[in-house]
Design an enzyme around this catalytic site. Structure first.
Site, short mmCIF file in Angstrom:
data_model
loop_
_atom_site.label_atom_id
_atom_site.label_comp_id
_atom_site.label_asym_id
_atom_site.label_seq_id
_atom_site.Cartn_x
_atom_site.Cartn_y
_atom_site.Cartn_z
N TRP A 193 36.48 44.95 30.57
CA TRP A 193 37.42 43.52 32.01
C TRP A 193 37.18 42.60 31.64
CZ3 TRP A 193 35.15 40.80 36.20
CH2 TRP A 193 36.54 40.20 36.59
N ASP A 242 49.78 39.31 43.94
CA ASP A 242 49.63 39.82 44.97
C ASP A 242 49.63 39.56 46.16
OD1 ASP A 242 48.33 41.86 46.00
OD2 ASP A 242 46.34 41.86 44.75
N ARG A 244 37.76 49.20 43.69
CA ARG A 244 39.27 48.40 44.74
C ARG A 244 39.91 48.64 45.47
NH1 ARG A 244 43.16 44.32 42.16
NH2 ARG A 244 42.87 41.93 43.50
N LYS A 285 55.46 41.28 37.25
CA LYS A 285 54.19 41.50 36.29
C LYS A 285 53.80 42.74 36.97
CE LYS A 285 49.33 39.84 35.95
NZ LYS A 285 49.17 38.33 37.22
N TRP A 286 53.52 43.39 36.18
CA TRP A 286 53.20 45.53 36.93
C TRP A 286 51.56 45.88 36.41
CZ3 TRP A 286 57.04 49.65 37.13
CH2 TRP A 286 56.07 50.73 37.08
N ASP A 287 51.27 45.35 37.13
CA ASP A 287 49.70 45.64 37.40
C ASP A 287 49.03 47.42 37.40
OD1 ASP A 287 46.97 44.92 36.92
OD2 ASP A 287 47.48 43.30 38.59
N MET A 288 47.56 47.62 37.07
CA MET A 288 47.29 48.33 37.33
C MET A 288 45.90 48.65 37.50
SD MET A 288 46.20 52.11 35.99
CE MET A 288 46.22 53.30 35.85
N ASN A 289 45.29 49.04 38.33
CA ASN A 289 44.13 48.17 37.99
C ASN A 289 43.07 49.37 38.63
OD1 ASN A 289 43.98 45.05 38.14
ND2 ASN A 289 45.30 45.39 40.04
N CYS A 338 50.24 44.52 32.53
CA CYS A 338 48.96 44.03 33.27
C CYS A 338 47.83 45.10 33.59
CB CYS A 338 48.85 43.06 34.10
SG CYS A 338 47.60 42.26 34.63
N ASP A 361 42.55 39.18 32.19
CA ASP A 361 41.98 37.78 33.58
C ASP A 361 41.10 36.73 33.41
OD1 ASP A 361 43.41 39.00 35.29
OD2 ASP A 361 41.71 40.04 36.62
C1 GLA Z 1 44.65 42.04 38.46
C2 GLA Z 1 45.02 41.08 38.31
C3 GLA Z 1 45.16 39.46 38.37
C4 GLA Z 1 46.03 39.45 39.27
C5 GLA Z 1 45.32 40.21 39.97
C6 GLA Z 1 46.42 40.99 42.14
O1 GLA Z 1 42.97 41.49 38.97
O2 GLA Z 1 44.73 41.35 36.64
O3 GLA Z 1 45.84 38.82 37.04
O4 GLA Z 1 47.26 39.89 39.25
O5 GLA Z 1 45.53 42.06 40.12
O6 GLA Z 1 45.03 41.62 43.00
#
Ligand code: GLA
EC number: 3.2.1.22
Length: 739
Positions: A200, A367, A443, A476-480, A528, A550
């Site tokens: 990351w 977010d 998270r 923006k489709w995220d996956m954290n 993302c 990021d």
């Molecule tokens: C991730 C993404 C960031 C942002 C945050 C929001 O970390 O990589 O760019 O969108 O989530 O919680």
């Protein structure tokens, strides 16, 4: 069946002494096929025993007579028998095979041995590309495996996949089902392996090693492509950026994957890759099929820049959604680093006004816009607008953004829930879990079981509703976080094998993305996963750009962008100028340098614009205007890396993007520090027409004079870069053929 079978292909096939054209040919007197691209040839054939072997892969060969008939190699000893030595196109576990395997199969009677033999072949077309389909059939069991080879002639790329069909009444369990095994010719000269590693905020950094006997495994077991490794390899023999022989390949898959690069003491290398076999099995029910992801690979004599050029063109022409791929990627503003969860209608409107003033074209609320999302401990799963932050919904903000002449974008993370969300309270069984184990959070998030039809239907409904009720142009489709405790108790209770979730999850994501795009054809999507953790060619079939990392520190970005540039074209690689408030040194880096780094991709701004000085805002406005004038080159030109940040330990970088016809180019150059105040050697450009005269002009520097030089001079003698003497010097040159 292929889409369109060429019924007369064998009549058109030339004789053994004729020069081969590009496309797919069958050898007139043997059961062998040649896949001929502009600069490479791939040959395969069937032996007497009905095994399908690789016969050649490398620089283009022009005559059929150059390719030998397929025959099994002789036994070397009782320890190395023929089958173990044969370069099979799709070796399945069975018999005396001990090399790299493509598949492992268990039949209903517990036979764990496959015997796949040639059955039939067909030449035709698939998705607009010439295609060869080789059918393998098990000698005893009702299992057919169709090997598909699509040929991207212009880009010297072959796209392979395998489709398993259970033609019988009993289930068949597939425990490894790779997309392909590729064989490189045996050679004495050792090869070098280039891969991308990271984590990351430090993705896709170049790694290089000499290939020795043994197997290198690249993999993800996180349920997502991952930021630790990118599913790509390059194997070269004494190549550099500009020239030399390179084999390269990448997997188009966003779930668990494996790439195995296996070399023997004799210098034979086989590369197997596809869905990871870790904790995985797929039960192929009676009369059903399973198709693997694509494994895309190619060959070039043009060094690492040749790899870039080919994969970039392939991604733009064959992978990306074509409607959006024909439009320039807009300059975006994203509010995340400015406001994090402190999102309000008023605050976003103020940022939008500033952004529009700079020339931004797409305003993205990240977010924090949904109920409970004042921190990362609540809200994920409840994809409706927070009435406290947006008392009148998103409409007033969207209208303001559109009045300002920008598109509107929104962040979502559909695969996730917080335990503190209405969705999780309602459906605690919708996440991956084992009943007797804790549900691990990362998270503060848990992962929805997107393999479930009801979860897919729910996500599609809420996302579709969000897009239908609001004029949203971009998500923006995220996956954290990774998948863990991969259980699915209901499925297991019904007799299903929950180890399928690793694949079903990705299939579910793809299905939702495909359905959303079908319903909203003008929508653009950014992929993302905490930055560049899901940036593979599988997700790029249904998304338009990726958030590469990021980490927006210019020093880090040069490495990250150099790595990912081997695969992704400029239009796909999202890059922002931000404040990075965590590192006070970043604010000392000139605005120009930070812009030049971000202008190498799909430019975005992520800083807090209300805190920017008038001077910085004015400079940003100038660079955004410059970017718009050159983005056709940055996003869609042929990219040549001329100075490598990795090779110079981050001190130097130079990259040029050239129009495909060589009529125009831009050049970015960077020098981080210059403690000895020394001039740089002349920089030799690439990709220009030697006999054409070019005007070379520094962009963004009103006092710079223009010079005129021939392409030959620019490429052979080189150019003295107009870099300032001090630290963090950069320049951007425009090179245009004289009318
Ligand atoms: C991730 C993404 C960031 C942002 C945050 C929001 O970390 O990589 O760019 O969108 O989530 O919680």
């Amino acid at each position: 069946m292929l889409e369109q079978s060429a019924t007369s292909w064998h009549q058109k096939t030339p004789g053994a002494s004729d020069i081969l054209t590009t496309g797919i040919h069958q050898q007139p007197t043997q059961r062998s096929w040649l896949l001929v691209t502009e600069n490479s040839t791939y040959a395969l054939g069937v032996t007497e025993e009905e095994y399908v072997l690789n016969l050649y892969w490398g620089a283009r060969l022009s005559f059929f007579s150059d390719i030998p008939a397929a025959s099994m190699p002789p036994d070397r000893s009782s320890q190395d028998v023929s089958l173990a030595l044969a370069p099979e196109e799709y070796p399945a576990f069975g018999g005396l095979r001990f090399g790299e395997l493509a598949a492992k199969i268990t039949f209903a009677d517990q036979t764990r041995d496959a015997d796949l033999r040639f059955h039939d072949a067909e030449i035709g077309e698939q998705d607009g590309l010439p295609a060869l389909r080789i059918l393998l059939q098990d000698a005893v069991y009702p299992l057919q495996v169709a090997l598909l080879y699509q040929v991207d002639v212009a880009n010297d790329v072959i796209i392979r996949s395998a489709c398993f069909t259970n033609q019988g009444a009993d289930p068949i369990v597939l425990e490894r089902l790779f997309s392909a095994v590729w064989h490189l010719p045996r050679q004495v000269m050792p090869r070098r392996l280039t891969t991308l590693g990271g984590h990351w905020a430090g993705e896709s950094r170049l790694q290089q090693q000499q290939v020795v006997t043994g197997t290198t495994l690249l993999e993800s077991r996180k349920g997502v492509t991952g930021s630790h490794a990118y599913p790509w390899f390059a194997l070269d023999t004494q190549a550099n950026e500009q020239q030399g022989e390179v084999y390269f390949g990448t997997l188009a898959w966003s779930g668990n994957w494996a790439l195995r690069i296996a070399t023997t003491i004799t210098g034979a290398t086989a590369i197997g890759g596809g869905i990871h076999e870790h904790d995985f099995a797929w039960t192929l029910a009676a009369q059903t099929s399973f198709t693997t992801p694509d494994f895309v690979a190619g060959f070039t004599l043009d060094g690492m820049n040749g790899v870039r050029r080919r994969l970039h063109r392939y991604v733009r022409e064959q992978v990306l959604p074509q409607k959006q791929a024909s439009q320039p990627r807009p300059v975006l503003y994203n509010s995340w680093e400015a406001t994090t969860f402190d999102v309000t209608e008023e605050g976003q409107c103020l940022l939008a006004e500033r952004a529009a003033g700079l020339g931004v074209e797409l305003f993205v609320v990240d977010d924090g816009w949904f109920p409970g999302r004042v921190h990362d401990r609540a809200g994920l799963g409840d994809w409706r607008v927070d009435p406290q932050k947006f008392p009148h919904g998103l409409r007033p903000l969207i209208e303001r953004v559109k009045t300002l002449g920008m598109q509107f974008g929104l962040w979502v993370e559909p695969e996730m829930v917080n335990a503190d969300s209405d969705l999780y309270r309602l459906h605690p069984d919708w996440i991956y879990h084992f009943p007797q184990r804790p549900r691990s959070e990362a998270r503060n998030q848990l992962v929805l079981n997107v393999g479930r039809q009801d979860v897919q239907a729910y996500l599609l409904t809420v996302l579709d509703q969000l897009l239908t009720e609001n004029a949203i142009d971009f998500i923006k489709w995220d996956m954290n976080r990774p998948l863990a405790e991969p259980g699915w108790p209901e499925y297991s209770a019904r007799g299903g094998d929950a180890r399928e979730i690793w694949v079903r999850h990705t299939q579910g994501i793809y299905a939702i993305l495909d359905a959303l795009r079908a319903r909203h054809p003008d929508l653009s999507i950014e992929s993302c996963s905490s930055g560049g953790g899901r940036a593979d060619l599988g997700v790029l079939r249904r998304t338009d750009q990726v958030w590469a990392s990021d980490n927006t520190h210019p020093d880090a970005r040069l490495f990250i962008q150099e790595g990912i540039s081997h695969i992704l074209p400029g239009r796909v690689m999202g890059a922002w100028v931000t404040d990075m408030p965590h590192d006070r040194m970043v604010n000392e880096i000139p605005v120009q340098y930070r812009f030049h780094i971000a202008m190498m991709g799909a430019l975005g701004i992520g800083g807090h614009l209300l805190h920017w000085s008038d001077e910085d805002l004015a400079e940003a406005t100038r660079w955004i205007a410059v970017y718009k004038s050159i983005r056709h080159l940055v996003q869609d030109g042929d990219q040549y890396w001329l100075l490598s940040p990795t090779a110079s330990k981050g001190d130097l970088a130079a990259v040029t993007s050239v129009a495909p016809d060589g009529s125009e180019a831009v050049l970015f150059a960077f020098r981080r520090s210059n403690p000895f105040w020394e001039p740089l050697p002349f920089l030799r450009l690439q990709g220009l027409q030697p006999a054409t005269r070019y005007r070379v002009r520094e962009l963004g520097n009103a006092s710079a004079s223009e010079i005129v030089l021939s392409g030959a001079a620019l490429m052979r003698r080189g150019l003295e870069l107009p870099l300032q003497r001090g630290s963090y010097a950069s320049c951007l040159l425009h090179i245009r053929a004289e009318a």
